[in-house]
Every structure is written in C-alpha cells, then in structure tokens.
Design a protein around this motif. Sequence first.
Motif, PDB file in Angstrom:
ATOM      1  N   LEU A 195       0.828  -1.201   0.000  1.00 42.31           N
ATOM      2  CA  LEU A 195       0.000   0.000   0.000  1.00 42.31           C
ATOM      3  C   LEU A 195       0.866   1.256   0.000  1.00 42.31           C
ATOM      4  O   LEU A 195       1.595   1.527   0.946  1.00 42.31           O
ATOM      5  CB  LEU A 195      -0.908  -0.017   1.238  1.00 42.31           C
ATOM      6  N   SER A 196       0.777   2.024  -1.086  1.00 42.50           N
ATOM      7  CA  SER A 196       1.479   3.308  -1.154  1.00 42.50           C
ATOM      8  C   SER A 196       0.436   4.372  -0.837  1.00 42.50           C
ATOM      9  O   SER A 196      -0.682   4.064  -0.456  1.00 42.50           O
ATOM     10  CB  SER A 196       2.048   3.504  -2.548  1.00 42.50           C
ATOM     11  N   GLY A 197       0.767   5.626  -1.057  1.00 40.13           N
ATOM     12  CA  GLY A 197      -0.228   6.661  -0.807  1.00 40.13           C
ATOM     13  C   GLY A 197      -0.983   7.027  -2.075  1.00 40.13           C
ATOM     14  O   GLY A 197      -1.745   7.993  -2.089  1.00 40.13           O
ATOM     15  N   HIS A 219       3.586  -1.030   4.123  1.00 34.96           N
ATOM     16  CA  HIS A 219       3.930   0.279   3.582  1.00 34.96           C
ATOM     17  C   HIS A 219       5.406   0.579   3.833  1.00 34.96           C
ATOM     18  O   HIS A 219       5.901   0.363   4.929  1.00 34.96           O
ATOM     19  CB  HIS A 219       3.067   1.377   4.204  1.00 34.96           C
ATOM     20  N   PHE A 220       6.068   1.072   2.780  1.00 30.83           N
ATOM     21  CA  PHE A 220       7.481   1.423   2.895  1.00 30.83           C
ATOM     22  C   PHE A 220       7.601   2.929   3.096  1.00 30.83           C
ATOM     23  O   PHE A 220       7.048   3.714   2.323  1.00 30.83           O
ATOM     24  CB  PHE A 220       8.241   0.971   1.638  1.00 30.83           C
ATOM     25  N   PHE A 221       8.364   3.268   4.133  1.00 32.19           N
ATOM     26  CA  PHE A 221       8.352   4.625   4.619  1.00 32.19           C
ATOM     27  C   PHE A 221       9.790   5.122   4.661  1.00 32.19           C
ATOM     28  O   PHE A 221      10.662   4.456   5.218  1.00 32.19           O
ATOM     29  CB  PHE A 221       7.725   4.579   6.030  1.00 32.19           C
ATOM     30  N   ASP A 354       5.602  10.217  -2.015  1.00 30.87           N
ATOM     31  CA  ASP A 354       5.807   8.811  -1.705  1.00 30.87           C
ATOM     32  C   ASP A 354       7.299   8.526  -1.855  1.00 30.87           C
ATOM     33  O   ASP A 354       8.014   9.271  -2.527  1.00 30.87           O
ATOM     34  CB  ASP A 354       4.991   7.952  -2.692  1.00 30.87           C
ATOM     35  N   CYS A 355       7.759   7.441  -1.233  1.00 33.47           N
ATOM     36  CA  CYS A 355       9.194   7.151  -1.292  1.00 33.47           C
ATOM     37  C   CYS A 355       9.662   6.929  -2.740  1.00 33.47           C
ATOM     38  O   CYS A 355      10.799   7.198  -3.075  1.00 33.47           O
ATOM     39  CB  CYS A 355       9.538   5.962  -0.425  1.00 33.47           C
ATOM     40  N   CYS A 356       8.763   6.437  -3.595  1.00 33.33           N
ATOM     41  CA  CYS A 356       9.156   6.202  -4.992  1.00 33.33           C
ATOM     42  C   CYS A 356       9.381   7.524  -5.720  1.00 33.33           C
ATOM     43  O   CYS A 356      10.327   7.663  -6.495  1.00 33.33           O
ATOM     44  CB  CYS A 356       8.075   5.436  -5.736  1.00 33.33           C
TER      45      CYS A 356
HETATM   46  P1  ATP Z   1      -0.033   3.760  -6.548  1.00 32.42           P
HETATM   47  O1  ATP Z   1      -1.064   4.677  -7.112  1.00 32.42           O
HETATM   48  O2  ATP Z   1      -0.611   2.566  -5.873  1.00 32.42           O
HETATM   49  O3  ATP Z   1       0.981   4.497  -5.722  1.00 32.42           O
HETATM   50  P2  ATP Z   1       1.683   3.967  -8.811  1.00 32.42           P
HETATM   51  O4  ATP Z   1       0.987   4.028 -10.096  1.00 32.42           O
HETATM   52  O5  ATP Z   1       2.165   5.228  -8.184  1.00 32.42           O
HETATM   53  O6  ATP Z   1       0.758   3.162  -7.783  1.00 32.42           O
HETATM   54  P3  ATP Z   1       4.325   2.829  -8.415  1.00 32.42           P
HETATM   55  O7  ATP Z   1       4.718   3.978  -7.598  1.00 32.42           O
HETATM   56  O8  ATP Z   1       5.193   2.348  -9.513  1.00 32.42           O
HETATM   57  O9  ATP Z   1       2.890   2.968  -9.041  1.00 32.42           O
HETATM   58  O10 ATP Z   1       4.108   1.601  -7.458  1.00 32.42           O
HETATM   59  C1  ATP Z   1       3.587   0.406  -7.955  1.00 32.42           C
HETATM   60  C2  ATP Z   1       3.050  -0.377  -6.806  1.00 32.42           C
HETATM   61  O11 ATP Z   1       4.086  -0.648  -5.852  1.00 32.42           O
HETATM   62  C3  ATP Z   1       2.001   0.354  -6.002  1.00 32.42           C
HETATM   63  O12 ATP Z   1       0.726   0.252  -6.569  1.00 32.42           O
HETATM   64  C4  ATP Z   1       2.098  -0.328  -4.677  1.00 32.42           C
HETATM   65  O13 ATP Z   1       1.416  -1.578  -4.692  1.00 32.42           O
HETATM   66  C5  ATP Z   1       3.591  -0.589  -4.557  1.00 32.42           C
HETATM   67  N1  ATP Z   1       4.235   0.534  -3.835  1.00 32.42           N
HETATM   68  C6  ATP Z   1       4.806   1.629  -4.333  1.00 32.42           C
HETATM   69  N2  ATP Z   1       5.289   2.436  -3.367  1.00 32.42           N
HETATM   70  C7  ATP Z   1       5.008   1.834  -2.206  1.00 32.42           C
HETATM   71  C8  ATP Z   1       5.245   2.123  -0.821  1.00 32.42           C
HETATM   72  N3  ATP Z   1       5.853   3.244  -0.433  1.00 32.42           N
HETATM   73  N4  ATP Z   1       4.806   1.240   0.096  1.00 32.42           N
HETATM   74  C9  ATP Z   1       4.161   0.124  -0.274  1.00 32.42           C
HETATM   75  N5  ATP Z   1       3.919  -0.223  -1.532  1.00 32.42           N
HETATM   76  C10 ATP Z   1       4.333   0.613  -2.500  1.00 32.42           C
END
Ligand code: ATP
Length: 400
Positions: A195-197, A219-221, A354-356
């Motif tokens: 679960l991301s945000g 969730h990765f924080f 988000d961390c990504c």
């Molecule tokens: P979302 O809307 O769910 O953030 P996204 O389109 O932004 O998805 P990505 O950021 O590439 O896509 O992430 C793909 C998937 O990886 C996410 O849907 C989620 O399941 C997982 N994910 C990404 N970031 C996190 C996080 N910080 N913690 C947990 N899961 C993550």
Amino acid sequence: MSYVPSAPPVGDEIFLLKMGEMVLKGLNRRTFEERLMGNARRRLQKYGKFRIYSRQSITYVEPKEAGCDMDGAFATLSRLFGVVGLSRAKACEKTPEAILETAKTYLHDDLMAARTFKVESKRSDKTFPMTSIQLSQYVGGELNEAFPHIQADMHHPELTVHVEVRDFAAYVHGDPAPGAGGLPVGVGGKAVSLLSGGIDSPVASWMMAKRGVALEMVHFFSYPYTSPEAKDKVLTLAQLLTPWCGRLTVHVVPFTKIQEQLRLHCPEALFTLLMRRFMMRISERVAQRVGAHGLITGESLGQVASQTMEAMAVTGQVCTLPVFRPLVGMDKEEIVRTARKIGTFETSILPYEDCCTVFTPRHPKTHPKLEEITEAEAALDIEALVEEAVQGIERVVLDP
Ligand code: ATP
Ligand code: MG
C-alpha cells in the motif's frame, strides 16, 4: 437442517441479505455462509446485539435488543462482501389484513414511484390460512385498488413487493438495495498488499478483498525523505478500506537505508526497479510471518516506466509467492472511478511525496535485463538490508 430462531426479533424491522455466487459453490457453501455470518457479526458489534442465521441462501439479521442502530447497521452491511442484495423488512401480525396495511404504508413511496409491480409471497409457517399464491393475489389486488396508477406485471415489474410469513411474524419488503458483491473476506485466503499513498494500490487491495482475500498491508516509509504526513495519509487510506476489508494490520517498513544504499552504489536508471525488488523481498518475508500466500500490487501495464512487462518480470523474479496485479488491464479512468466509489480517491490525491517519487530516476530503464539488475545488486548486502528492514517494522492495527 434449517435453523428456527427460538425468540422473536426485538423491534419491528429486520435485514435480509441475499448471498451471491457463493451459493453455487456446492460443498463449500456452508463454509462460505459461516464466514459471511462471522464477518457480519463482527462488523455489527458496535451497532447493537443481533441474531444472525442463514436459510435458503438468505442471511437473516435480527435485532436482539432495543435501541440497535438500524441505519448504521444497514450502511455497514451494504459494504459486506458476499452480499449481492440487502433489504430492510418490516414486521407485522400474521394476518392478510395486517400484511396489506404494512405494504401500503411501509412501501408507500416505492408504490407511488413505480408504474408496474407484482407481489411475491413465501410461507415458512405452513399453518397460515392462505397459500402463497392466494396471499399474493389478495395483497396484489388490494394494492392495485389503493394505488390505481400502478399495473400488475408478472414478468418485468418495476417493483416487487415481497411478503414472508415466518415463525413469529410476517415481513414485508421491497426490492433489495445492491450489496457489495464478491465473496466473504477470508474464503479466498490471505495476501499481503503493498500500500502506497497513491490512487492505485487502495483500489487493488479492495478488488482482492472483494474476491474474498483477507489482507495484511505493507507500507514502505522513507523518513525523513517522506514526511510523517505521508505515513498518516497511508494509514488513513487503510482505515478507509476497513469498512470493506474488516480489521487491518499495516506493517510500516523503514526503507530509508535501502534507498540510500541504492543511491550510493547503483546506477540511477535502475533505482526504481531495484527499490521495487527490495519491496517484494520484504513483503514476502512479511507474508511468511503472517501466513499469507500471495502479494498484491497496484501496478497497471504501461502506466509508468516500472510497469512494463519486462519490469514486472524483473520485480516478480525475487519472490516465489504469486504476485496479483488486479489493475493490470485497467485504464486510469476506470481505476479513478473505483477509487471514488470506495471512498479513497480524495485522500489519495493529497499532495504528500511517496518514497518512490522522491527517488525517481531522470531516465528510468523501461526494458531491463535481469543480468544488469543482478550485476547492480552485487554491490549490496541484500540479505542484511532486508533483515534490518524487517526487524524495524512497526505494526499499526486499524478497526472499522
Ligand atoms: P499507486 O497509485 O498505488 O501508488 P503507482 O501508479 O504510483 O501506484 P508505483 O509507484 O510504480 O505505481 O508503485 C507500484 C506499486 O508498488 C504500487 O501500486 C504499490 O502496490 C507498490 N508501492 C509503491 N510504493 C510503495 C510504498 N511506499 N509502500 C508500499 N507499496 C508501495
Ligand atoms: Mg505511487
């Protein structure tokens, strides 16, 4: 083996839940029913005491004490997976006259709004002096006189007036409101959902819960790269899912060190992929701990650079559990529509990093080769990093 309640419900209303496709599942049916009733029982706790039992693919929910919050209970039941339709039924005396009077008053607005109708009766009390057909004819005929604008239509009525003559009373209700559908949470096993945000992962989680999967959230924080508000936002999203999924545990994983190591030692173009591989490895560890048998992500094919087929292959390669991506074939628009429907959209679009996003490479690799990925990872002590992250997990339990 049908259950006969030993006492009448308290008050003059009960709920009838119509079960969906689970009814078709032969021998599993009883297990499914038990699960549905257990889930209903748990969700209804805070609305008062209810008696819950199933008979002929209907689950009956009857108040056992005065003062039950019937509106709250109905709203909660409308989010219970496994229920395709739900009705609120009004009790009355077991006489044809009382049944007619109740239909006239309780369904007054429905009768005024419909152009065609029919009456359908059921008797579980076989001592009732009329047959079901006679009762339907009587009530239908009289309703037609009282509401002359409405016509009887046995095949495609706009409104069906349901009458049930039962052990302690007769019940009258109109057409059921749509239920949440799907299968009772728990019958499909357990999975760990990442679960991301964002908008996507809450929808992906919801879709799997709808198929009867019990969820554990991860969730990765990346504090301090992401703010405490970003974490609160994710907990809020999980909280918003609990009316559908039941109680949820969110495993909050400290991810900062891994990201810093990646930035120090690995090519920037691979950041996202390497990061996602760590997420999968850690999630699989969590799954082992909690007895889950799958992982769930919100990925959708082609949505971003890390969601090409090759990228998904590379991220899925680090784990042995199946990875479910229920959004893989959905357009953003469809995902947004679902997010609005389930109530997560407004929270998902709050502007916290988000961390990504914090570590997004300028030119991410879209068609990675496994060799270049493993080569880049050779610079890291993967096992130690994963272990340290798992040790640092904080668990937050959320109730509906
Ligand atoms: P979302 O809307 O769910 O953030 P996204 O389109 O932004 O998805 P990505 O950021 O590439 O896509 O992430 C793909 C998937 O990886 C996410 O849907 C989620 O399941 C997982 N994910 C990404 N970031 C996190 C996080 N910080 N913690 C947990 N899961 C993550
Ligand atoms: Mg995201």
